[in-house]
Design a protein around this motif. Structure first.
Motif, mmCIF file in Angstrom:
data_model
loop_
_atom_site.group_PDB
_atom_site.id
_atom_site.type_symbol
_atom_site.label_atom_id
_atom_site.label_comp_id
_atom_site.label_asym_id
_atom_site.label_seq_id
_atom_site.Cartn_x
_atom_site.Cartn_y
_atom_site.Cartn_z
ATOM 1 N N GLY A 258 0.837 -1.206 0.000
ATOM 2 C CA GLY A 258 0.000 0.000 0.000
ATOM 3 C C GLY A 258 0.868 1.251 0.000
ATOM 4 N N GLY A 259 1.932 1.228 0.798
ATOM 5 C CA GLY A 259 2.842 2.373 0.856
ATOM 6 C C GLY A 259 3.470 2.638 -0.502
ATOM 7 N N GLY A 260 3.911 1.566 -1.146
ATOM 8 C CA GLY A 260 4.525 1.700 -2.472
ATOM 9 C C GLY A 260 3.537 2.260 -3.483
ATOM 10 N N ALA A 261 2.317 1.726 -3.460
ATOM 11 C CA ALA A 261 1.285 2.198 -4.397
ATOM 12 C C ALA A 261 0.986 3.668 -4.140
ATOM 13 C CB ALA A 261 0.023 1.357 -4.266
ATOM 14 N N ALA A 262 0.902 4.046 -2.856
ATOM 15 C CA ALA A 262 0.626 5.452 -2.518
ATOM 16 C C ALA A 262 1.773 6.339 -2.991
ATOM 17 C CB ALA A 262 0.421 5.594 -1.013
ATOM 18 N N GLY A 263 2.993 5.851 -2.829
ATOM 19 C CA GLY A 263 4.162 6.612 -3.266
ATOM 20 C C GLY A 263 4.146 6.866 -4.767
ATOM 21 N N LEU A 264 3.799 5.829 -5.528
ATOM 22 C CA LEU A 264 3.749 5.985 -6.987
ATOM 23 C C LEU A 264 2.634 6.946 -7.392
ATOM 24 C CD1 LEU A 264 4.365 2.332 -8.221
ATOM 25 C CD2 LEU A 264 5.924 4.268 -8.340
ATOM 26 N N GLN A 265 1.502 6.826 -6.682
ATOM 27 C CA GLN A 265 0.377 7.712 -6.978
ATOM 28 C C GLN A 265 0.781 9.168 -6.700
ATOM 29 O OE1 GLN A 265 -3.296 5.953 -5.659
ATOM 30 N NE2 GLN A 265 -3.641 6.288 -7.834
ATOM 31 N N TRP A 266 1.494 9.354 -5.590
ATOM 32 C CA TRP A 266 1.980 10.695 -5.236
ATOM 33 C C TRP A 266 2.878 11.235 -6.341
ATOM 34 C CZ3 TRP A 266 7.089 12.239 -4.626
ATOM 35 C CH2 TRP A 266 7.277 13.540 -4.118
ATOM 36 N N LEU A 267 3.795 10.375 -6.792
ATOM 37 C CA LEU A 267 4.750 10.784 -7.828
ATOM 38 C C LEU A 267 4.024 11.188 -9.112
ATOM 39 C CD1 LEU A 267 7.624 11.146 -8.732
ATOM 40 C CD2 LEU A 267 7.824 8.692 -9.061
ATOM 41 N N ALA A 268 3.053 10.349 -9.497
ATOM 42 C CA ALA A 268 2.339 10.605 -10.752
ATOM 43 C C ALA A 268 1.485 11.861 -10.662
ATOM 44 C CB ALA A 268 1.477 9.396 -11.109
ATOM 45 N N SER A 269 1.086 12.235 -9.444
ATOM 46 C CA SER A 269 0.165 13.366 -9.311
ATOM 47 C C SER A 269 0.895 14.660 -8.942
ATOM 48 C CB SER A 269 -0.882 13.054 -8.241
ATOM 49 O OG SER A 269 -0.238 12.974 -6.981
#
Lengths: 237, 253
Positions: free
Chosen positions: B27-38
Motif C-alpha cells: 500500500g505504501g509503495g502504491a501510494a508513493g507511486l500515486q503521489w509521484l504521478a500526481s
C-alpha cells in the motif's frame, strides 16, 4: 504426522524479490510507452505476419499512445532503482553463499528437462532437489543474466556515442534496441510461467516468499531410536 | 499432537505478521507511486512531466555528462550508405506562408545585445564539412544520412563570436518562432555539429529546413532544428520546444 517450521527464504531475498517486482513492472510499462513511438517489431514466418508487437488493444489497455515523454521520464528515473536493487541482490547472493543453491551445476541442465516433463505431467518422478530444483536453478540464474543484459543493452541505446564500444558490443544501435526489447518479452514470458508454477506449488510455497518459512512434515527419526522403541527394548531385556 | 498445535499457532502468528507488513508496504509503495504521478507538472522551460521526474532527468545529465568528450566522434559511413530520401518527421517551425527565402538571413544576437546577420554565402566561405551518420530520432528509429555544411565551432571562431562560445548554452529559433531549441555549449561545439546547408550533396529541400539547419549528431534529432532564423546565447538553459513538452533538455547520446 508431526509438523515443523522450516525457514526457507531470508528476509533480504524476500525484500529484493518484492522490490524487483514493482520496479520491473514500471520499467516494462514505461518501456511500452517508449516503444509505442516506433513499434516496428513483429514475428514473421515466410513473409506472413504472425504477431505484431503490439496489437492496438494492448496500447489501449495501458493507455500508451502519445506518451513517449512520460515513458522516458519514468524509465530513466526508475532504471536506477531497478539496477541498484538487482546489483545488491547479486552482491548479497554472492557474499552470503546463497549462490550455491541457485547456480546451475553440471547436472542441472539435464535435470531441468526432467523437471519440465514432470511438471507437464509427462513423467511421474521428479529428480531429487535441494532448495531449488534444476529448472528453478536454470530459470533464476538466467533471469539475472537477462537483467544484466537489459542494463547493458539499455546503456548502449541510451549513450550510443559516448559508449560507442558498448553499442558495438551489442551489435549496433538497432540490434541493441531489438535485444533490449526481446529481453523484455522474455520477462513477460518468465512472469507468466512463474505465476503458473507458484499457483501450482500452493500456499505453503507462496507464504515462504512472504513470511520466509514453510510448515513441513518432521522427518521420521532413524529406526530403533525413538523413546517408545527404547522403552520397549529396556522392558524386553 | 500438542506439538502440532504449537507449530500451527506459531505459524499463524508469523504468517499474519508477515502478510500485514507485506500489504502495508504494498500500500505504501502504491501510494508513493500515486503521489509521484500526481505531482505538479513543471511549467515553462521544464514542463510536461511531474517535477520529481524532471529532477531525475536533470540528475542523469550530471551523472552522464562527464562521459561526454569532443573526441568521441559519431561513427561515419560511406556516402553510398546514406538514404536517398531521408525521412521527414516534423514541420513545426516551417511555416511556408510567412517564409521568404529571398530575404532570409541568419541573425545572431551577441552577448552585448547587438545583432549581426549572415547570408548563406557567409557560411559557405567556411570550410565545408560533410557528415554521414546514423541520424537518431527520439522516437526510436534511426537512418543513415549525409549532410554538408560549416562546423558551428568554425562559424563562431571565424566571425569573432568568442565570448558567446564561452557561454553555457546556445539557442536557435526558426524564422516563424514556432520551433526553438536550447543546447549545452560543449555539444554545440562538437566537431560534427554543423550549420548544414546540404543534404546528399544538394541544397536542403524545404522540408529539411532550407536554407540552413542544424545537424547535431551527439543529440537526438529533435535538437537538429530546421531552418535557423535566430541564434542566441545564455548561461542558463534556453527555451526548448520539446523540453516544454516533457522531454529531457540534455538528451546527449
Amino acid at each position: 504426522m508431526p509438523k515443523q517450521i522450516v525457514y526457507k527464504h531470508k528476509l533480504a531475498t524476500r525484500w529484493f524479490h518484492w522490490l524487483n517486482f514493482p520496479l520491473l513492472a514500471i520499467m516494462i510499462w514505461s518501456g511500452l510507452l517508449i516503444y509505442w513511438a516506433n513499434d516496428i517489431y513483429e514475428i514473421r514466418i515466410f513473409g506472413i505476419t504472425i504477431f505484431k508487437f503490439f496489437p492496438e488493444v494492448i496500447y489501449q489497455w495501458f493507455n500508451a499512445a502519445f506518451r513517449l515523454a512520460d515513458g522516458m521520464a519514468w524509465h530513466f528515473a526508475f532504471m536506477w532503482l531497478f539496477t541498484i536493487n538487482g546489483g545488491l541482490y547479486v552482491l548479497y547472493t554472492w557474499v552470503s553463499g546463497e549462490w550455491r543453491d541457485l547456480l546451475p551445476n553440471r547436472r542441472s541442465f539435464g535435470e531441468a528437462w526432467q523437471v519440465v516433463l514432470h511438471d507437464l505431467r509427462l513423467r511421474k518422478t521428479k529428480p531429487d532437489q535441494g532448495k531449488y530444483n534444476a529448472a528453478q536453478r536454470v530459470a533464476y540464474s538466467a533471469i539475472i543474466v537477462m537483467g544484466f543484459g537489459s542494463i547493458v543493452t539499455g546503456l548502449a541505446i541510451y549513450k550510443p556515442v559516448q559508449l560507442a564500444w558498448l553499442m558495438w558490443l551489442c551489435g549496433g544501435y538497432e540490434t541493441a534496441r531489438l535485444l533490449h526489447f526481446a529481453l523484455t518479452v522474455g520477462y513477460v514470458l518468465f512472469f507468466g510461467i512463474h505465476i503458473g508454477q507458484v499457483a501450482l506449488a500452493g500456499w505453503n510455497n507462496f507464504r515462504a516468499m512472504v513470511a520466509g518459512f514453510e510448515v513441513v512434515d518432521k522427518p521420521a527419526p532413524p529406526p530403533g531410536n525413538s523413546p517408545a522403541e527404547r522403552a520397549a527394548k529396556t522392558a524386553a531385556s | 499432537m500438542t506439538n502440532n498445535d504449537d507449530v500451527q499457532k506459531i505459524s499463524r502468528r508469523k504468517t499474519l505478521k508477515a502478510f500485514a507488513s507485506f500489504f502495508a508496504l504494498l500500500g505504501g509503495g502504491a501510494a508513493g507511486l500515486q503521489w509521484l504521478a500526481s505531482q505538479p507538472l513543471d511549467g515553462g522551460i521544464r514542463g510536461g512531466i511531474p517535477q520529481p521526474l524532471r529532477q531525475a532527468l536533470d540528475q542523469n545529465e550530471k551523472i552522464f555528462r562527464p562521459l561526454y568528450s569532443p573526441e568521441h566522434l559519431v561513427q561515419e559511413y560511406p556516402k553510398s550508405a546514406a538514404a536517398a530520401e531521408p525521412r521527414v518527421n516534423g514541420d513545426v517551425g516551417l511555416d511556408e506562408a510567412t517564409f521568404d527565402a529571398a530575404t532570409w538571413q541568419l541573425n545572431v544576437l551577441k552577448k552585448n545585445g547587438n545583432q549581426v546577420s549572415f547570408s548563406l554565402a557567409d557560411l559557405k566561405k567556411l570550410p565545408k564539412v560533410e557528415v554521414v551518420h546514423n541520424f537518431k530520432c527520439i522516437e526510436g528509429w534511426s537512418q543513415i544520412s549525409w549532410w554538408g555544411g560549416a562546423r558551428l565551432a568554425d562559424f563562431l571562431a571565424h566571425y569573432g563570436l568568442h565570448e558567446e562560445a564561452q557561454m553555457n548554452h546556445l539557442g536557435l529559433m526558426t524564422p516563424d518562432e514556432g520551433y526553438y531549441v536550447g543546447i549545452d555549449m560543449p555539444s554545440a561545439l562538437h566537431p560534427q555539429t554543423l550549420l548544414c546547408y546540404e543534404l546528399n550533396g544538394q541544397p536542403l529541400p524545404p522540408a529539411h529546413g532550407y536554407p540552413l539547419r542544424l545537424i547535431i549528431p551527439v543529440k537526438y534529432g529533435v535538437k537538429s532544428l530546421k531552418r535557423i532564423g535566430t541564434m542566441y546565447f545564455d548561461n542558463e538553459r534556453l527555451p526548448d520546444y520539446w523540453t516544454e513538452r516533457g522531454y529531457d533538455y540534455y538528451i546527449g547520446l
